[in-house]
Design a protein around this motif. Structure first.
Motif, PDB file in Angstrom:
ATOM      1  N   PHE A  49      -9.184  -9.487  12.953  1.00 17.12           N
ATOM      2  CA  PHE A  49     -10.596  -9.235  12.677  1.00 17.12           C
ATOM      3  C   PHE A  49     -10.941  -9.282  11.179  1.00 17.12           C
ATOM      4  O   PHE A  49     -12.049  -8.939  10.799  1.00 17.12           O
ATOM      5  CB  PHE A  49     -10.998  -7.872  13.263  1.00 17.12           C
ATOM      6  N   GLU A  50      -9.967  -9.726  10.378  1.00 14.42           N
ATOM      7  CA  GLU A  50     -10.180  -9.786   8.927  1.00 14.42           C
ATOM      8  C   GLU A  50     -10.703  -8.440   8.421  1.00 14.42           C
ATOM      9  O   GLU A  50     -11.702  -8.359   7.699  1.00 14.42           O
ATOM     10  CB  GLU A  50     -11.143 -10.923   8.564  1.00 14.42           C
ATOM     11  N   ALA A  51      -9.982  -7.393   8.807  1.00 15.82           N
ATOM     12  CA  ALA A  51     -10.381  -6.017   8.496  1.00 15.82           C
ATOM     13  C   ALA A  51      -9.315  -5.358   7.633  1.00 15.82           C
ATOM     14  O   ALA A  51      -8.290  -4.892   8.150  1.00 15.82           O
ATOM     15  CB  ALA A  51     -10.581  -5.222   9.780  1.00 15.82           C
ATOM     16  N   PRO A  52      -9.513  -5.290   6.312  1.00 13.73           N
ATOM     17  CA  PRO A  52      -8.527  -4.639   5.451  1.00 13.73           C
ATOM     18  C   PRO A  52      -8.358  -3.162   5.814  1.00 13.73           C
ATOM     19  O   PRO A  52      -9.294  -2.513   6.274  1.00 13.73           O
ATOM     20  CB  PRO A  52      -9.133  -4.793   4.047  1.00 13.73           C
ATOM     21  N   VAL A  53      -7.157  -2.648   5.595  1.00 11.70           N
ATOM     22  CA  VAL A  53      -6.838  -1.258   5.911  1.00 11.70           C
ATOM     23  C   VAL A  53      -6.202  -0.600   4.685  1.00 11.70           C
ATOM     24  O   VAL A  53      -5.239  -1.137   4.118  1.00 11.70           O
ATOM     25  CB  VAL A  53      -5.854  -1.159   7.100  1.00 11.70           C
ATOM     26  N   LEU A  54      -6.742   0.542   4.277  1.00 15.51           N
ATOM     27  CA  LEU A  54      -6.098   1.342   3.242  1.00 15.51           C
ATOM     28  C   LEU A  54      -4.931   2.077   3.893  1.00 15.51           C
ATOM     29  O   LEU A  54      -5.134   2.922   4.765  1.00 15.51           O
ATOM     30  CB  LEU A  54      -7.092   2.339   2.640  1.00 15.51           C
ATOM     31  N   LEU A  55      -3.717   1.738   3.484  1.00 11.58           N
ATOM     32  CA  LEU A  55      -2.508   2.277   4.102  1.00 11.58           C
ATOM     33  C   LEU A  55      -1.931   3.374   3.218  1.00 11.58           C
ATOM     34  O   LEU A  55      -1.386   3.106   2.148  1.00 11.58           O
ATOM     35  CB  LEU A  55      -1.480   1.163   4.307  1.00 11.58           C
ATOM     36  N   ALA A  56      -2.050   4.628   3.667  1.00  8.99           N
ATOM     37  CA  ALA A  56      -1.571   5.770   2.891  1.00  8.99           C
ATOM     38  C   ALA A  56      -0.077   5.953   3.135  1.00  8.99           C
ATOM     39  O   ALA A  56       0.346   6.307   4.235  1.00  8.99           O
ATOM     40  CB  ALA A  56      -2.349   7.023   3.276  1.00  8.99           C
ATOM     41  N   LEU A  76      -2.973  -4.942   4.741  1.00 12.40           N
ATOM     42  CA  LEU A  76      -2.636  -3.530   4.638  1.00 12.40           C
ATOM     43  C   LEU A  76      -2.471  -3.216   3.151  1.00 12.40           C
ATOM     44  O   LEU A  76      -1.528  -3.683   2.506  1.00 12.40           O
ATOM     45  CB  LEU A  76      -1.351  -3.201   5.408  1.00 12.40           C
ATOM     46  N   GLN A  77      -3.396  -2.433   2.606  1.00 17.15           N
ATOM     47  CA  GLN A  77      -3.452  -2.186   1.174  1.00 17.15           C
ATOM     48  C   GLN A  77      -2.918  -0.773   0.896  1.00 17.15           C
ATOM     49  O   GLN A  77      -3.594   0.221   1.188  1.00 17.15           O
ATOM     50  CB  GLN A  77      -4.883  -2.337   0.672  1.00 17.15           C
ATOM     51  N   PRO A  78      -1.717  -0.656   0.325  1.00 16.70           N
ATOM     52  CA  PRO A  78      -1.069   0.649   0.195  1.00 16.70           C
ATOM     53  C   PRO A  78      -1.647   1.511  -0.920  1.00 16.70           C
ATOM     54  O   PRO A  78      -2.095   1.027  -1.957  1.00 16.70           O
ATOM     55  CB  PRO A  78       0.388   0.279  -0.095  1.00 16.70           C
ATOM     56  N   CYS A  79      -1.610   2.825  -0.693  1.00 15.01           N
ATOM     57  CA  CYS A  79      -1.986   3.807  -1.702  1.00 15.01           C
ATOM     58  C   CYS A  79      -1.083   5.024  -1.519  1.00 15.01           C
ATOM     59  O   CYS A  79      -0.284   5.083  -0.583  1.00 15.01           O
ATOM     60  CB  CYS A  79      -3.464   4.179  -1.593  1.00 15.01           C
ATOM     61  N   LEU A 118       6.668   5.063  -5.827  1.00 19.70           N
ATOM     62  CA  LEU A 118       5.878   4.164  -4.997  1.00 19.70           C
ATOM     63  C   LEU A 118       5.596   2.855  -5.734  1.00 19.70           C
ATOM     64  O   LEU A 118       5.626   1.773  -5.134  1.00 19.70           O
ATOM     65  CB  LEU A 118       4.564   4.857  -4.604  1.00 19.70           C
ATOM     66  N   ARG A 119       5.340   2.944  -7.039  1.00 23.58           N
ATOM     67  CA  ARG A 119       5.090   1.720  -7.802  1.00 23.58           C
ATOM     68  C   ARG A 119       6.356   0.876  -7.905  1.00 23.58           C
ATOM     69  O   ARG A 119       6.292  -0.357  -7.869  1.00 23.58           O
ATOM     70  CB  ARG A 119       4.547   2.059  -9.189  1.00 23.58           C
ATOM     71  N   LEU A 126      -0.523  -1.473  -5.137  1.00 25.73           N
ATOM     72  CA  LEU A 126      -1.034  -0.123  -4.935  1.00 25.73           C
ATOM     73  C   LEU A 126      -2.500  -0.023  -5.324  1.00 25.73           C
ATOM     74  O   LEU A 126      -2.899  -0.447  -6.405  1.00 25.73           O
ATOM     75  CB  LEU A 126      -0.234   0.873  -5.762  1.00 25.73           C
ATOM     76  N   VAL A 127      -3.286   0.556  -4.432  1.00 30.87           N
ATOM     77  CA  VAL A 127      -4.691   0.846  -4.712  1.00 30.87           C
ATOM     78  C   VAL A 127      -4.748   2.243  -5.339  1.00 30.87           C
ATOM     79  O   VAL A 127      -4.118   3.176  -4.824  1.00 30.87           O
ATOM     80  CB  VAL A 127      -5.524   0.808  -3.413  1.00 30.87           C
ATOM     81  N   PRO A 128      -5.481   2.438  -6.444  1.00 34.13           N
ATOM     82  CA  PRO A 128      -5.461   3.731  -7.142  1.00 34.13           C
ATOM     83  C   PRO A 128      -6.304   4.814  -6.466  1.00 34.13           C
ATOM     84  O   PRO A 128      -7.140   5.472  -7.093  1.00 34.13           O
ATOM     85  CB  PRO A 128      -5.993   3.376  -8.527  1.00 34.13           C
ATOM     86  N   ILE A 129      -6.088   4.987  -5.182  1.00 32.67           N
ATOM     87  CA  ILE A 129      -6.749   6.036  -4.400  1.00 32.67           C
ATOM     88  C   ILE A 129      -5.683   7.021  -3.949  1.00 32.67           C
ATOM     89  O   ILE A 129      -4.629   6.627  -3.444  1.00 32.67           O
ATOM     90  CB  ILE A 129      -7.483   5.452  -3.176  1.00 32.67           C
ATOM     91  N   PHE A 130      -5.956   8.303  -4.131  1.00 33.75           N
ATOM     92  CA  PHE A 130      -5.022   9.348  -3.718  1.00 33.75           C
ATOM     93  C   PHE A 130      -5.501   9.943  -2.401  1.00 33.75           C
ATOM     94  O   PHE A 130      -6.661  10.344  -2.264  1.00 33.75           O
ATOM     95  CB  PHE A 130      -4.944  10.447  -4.781  1.00 33.75           C
ATOM     96  N   VAL A 131      -4.585  10.008  -1.427  1.00 37.06           N
ATOM     97  CA  VAL A 131      -4.885  10.584  -0.110  1.00 37.06           C
ATOM     98  C   VAL A 131      -3.998  11.819   0.074  1.00 37.06           C
ATOM     99  O   VAL A 131      -2.787  11.690   0.263  1.00 37.06           O
ATOM    100  CB  VAL A 131      -4.632   9.573   1.024  1.00 37.06           C
ATOM    101  N   PRO A 132      -4.551  13.035   0.011  1.00 35.29           N
ATOM    102  CA  PRO A 132      -3.724  14.225   0.206  1.00 35.29           C
ATOM    103  C   PRO A 132      -3.404  14.448   1.682  1.00 35.29           C
ATOM    104  O   PRO A 132      -4.272  14.246   2.546  1.00 35.29           O
ATOM    105  CB  PRO A 132      -4.606  15.351  -0.333  1.00 35.29           C
ATOM    106  N   PRO A 133      -2.182  14.836   2.005  1.00 39.42           N
ATOM    107  CA  PRO A 133      -1.860  15.162   3.395  1.00 39.42           C
ATOM    108  C   PRO A 133      -2.794  16.229   3.953  1.00 39.42           C
ATOM    109  O   PRO A 133      -3.231  17.134   3.224  1.00 39.42           O
ATOM    110  CB  PRO A 133      -0.418  15.683   3.303  1.00 39.42           C
ATOM    111  N   TRP A 134      -3.102  16.101   5.205  1.00 34.71           N
ATOM    112  CA  TRP A 134      -4.019  16.985   5.923  1.00 34.71           C
ATOM    113  C   TRP A 134      -5.426  16.963   5.313  1.00 34.71           C
ATOM    114  O   TRP A 134      -6.240  17.849   5.586  1.00 34.71           O
ATOM    115  CB  TRP A 134      -3.479  18.417   5.997  1.00 34.71           C
ATOM    116  N   ASN A 135      -5.698  15.949   4.465  1.00 35.57           N
ATOM    117  CA  ASN A 135      -7.031  15.778   3.874  1.00 35.57           C
ATOM    118  C   ASN A 135      -7.459  16.970   3.030  1.00 35.57           C
ATOM    119  O   ASN A 135      -8.659  17.234   2.885  1.00 35.57           O
ATOM    120  CB  ASN A 135      -8.085  15.521   4.974  1.00 35.57           C
TER     121      ASN A 135
END
Length: 262
Positions: A49-56, A76-79, A118-119, A126-135
């Motif tokens: 579907f040409e749908a990028p995904v931010l992969l935490a 799949l774009q990792p962060c 990770l780098r 790596l996308v410079p977005i931080f995703v904390p566990p449990w949000n």
């Protein structure tokens, strides 16, 4: 399942078109650590579907094989997803890796060390977005993320930043999983009803936002989730009111301002 729930979503998106509104729909998937059939299925869905995904990706649990696998998974774009996905909250409190009771120096050192690992594994992808566990992340810790090289923070709807600085908040809004009901996929009817409500509130101005994020966990998906995502992305790709947004570009767009009508 009947078509009625999906018809209600189409009708809501038609109202967006009639109002001259455009929705930026995006995907975030959490807890990546290794190649797996589920990760491959997520990549195939994104490609179809040409749908990028931010992969935490959990830095200190990530296996070397993940880097090689992601080379063949360009959408799949990792962060960075926390450090170890380890709960440091006191007994009885909601789970959190970065609660207010932890030392700022310790938190910053852990995040920086995990980011370097990770780098080393994933390089410039790596996308410079931080995703904390449990949000969850204490606002004081979040305020220091730009100094650690992050330009974005992604939690779940309702999260607020008390000190934003140069940090862009890019939250998800719809969780496909029923964690309390046995770690299973939520019913299509339930998900669509919530999605229609979220969209209607945006369209009518109750929520001043034209972006909506869907939260995924590929390692836990069952057939109910996979079939929902297939139907949702098929509808989104076909509807003129929806743009499937790339996380990195969306991060830049949010810094520039809200989406224009289209």
């Amino acid at each position: 399942m009947t078509d009625a729930p999906w018809d209600s979503l189409r009708d809501e998106l038609d109202r967006w078109s009639e109002a001259g509104r455009s929705l930026r729909l995006w995907l975030r998937d959490d807890d990546a650590i290794a190649p797996s059939p589920a990760l491959s299925r997520l990549s195939e869905l994104a490609e179809r579907f040409e749908a990028p995904v931010l992969l935490a990706v959990i830095p200190m649990l990530a296996e070397p094989g993940l880097a090689a696998a992601l080379q063949a998974m360009p959408l799949l774009q990792p962060c960075q997803h926390g450090v170890r996905h380890q709960n440091h909250a006191p007994h009885g409190a909601k789970k959190s890796e970065f609660g207010g009771g932890r030392s700022p120096a310790t938190v910053d050192a852990e995040i920086a060390e995990a980011g370097l690992r990770l780098r080393d594994l994933l390089g410039d992808r790596l996308v410079p977005i931080f995703v904390p566990p449990w949000n969850r992340i204490d606002p004081g810790h979040a305020a220091r993320l730009p100094a650690l090289g992050f330009t974005g923070l992604s939690c779940f709807r309702g999260h607020r930043l008390t000190e934003t600085g140069d940090l862009v908040l890019l939250d998800t809004d719809l969780d496909v999983m029923d964690w309390q009901g046995g770690r299973v996929g939520r019913s299509h009817e339930d998900l669509i009803a919530e999605l229609v409500s979220l969209l209607a509130r945006r369209r009518t101005g109750s929520i001043d936002e034209a972006t909506l994020g869907v939260l995924l966990h590929h390692r836990d998906h069952d057939d109910t989730v996979w079939s929902f995502l297939d139907a949702l992305l098929r509808l989104a790709r076909a509807h003129p009111a929806v743009h499937l947004a790339e996380p990195r570009a969306l991060l830049d767009g949010r810094r520039d301002g809200p989406a224009s009508a289209g």
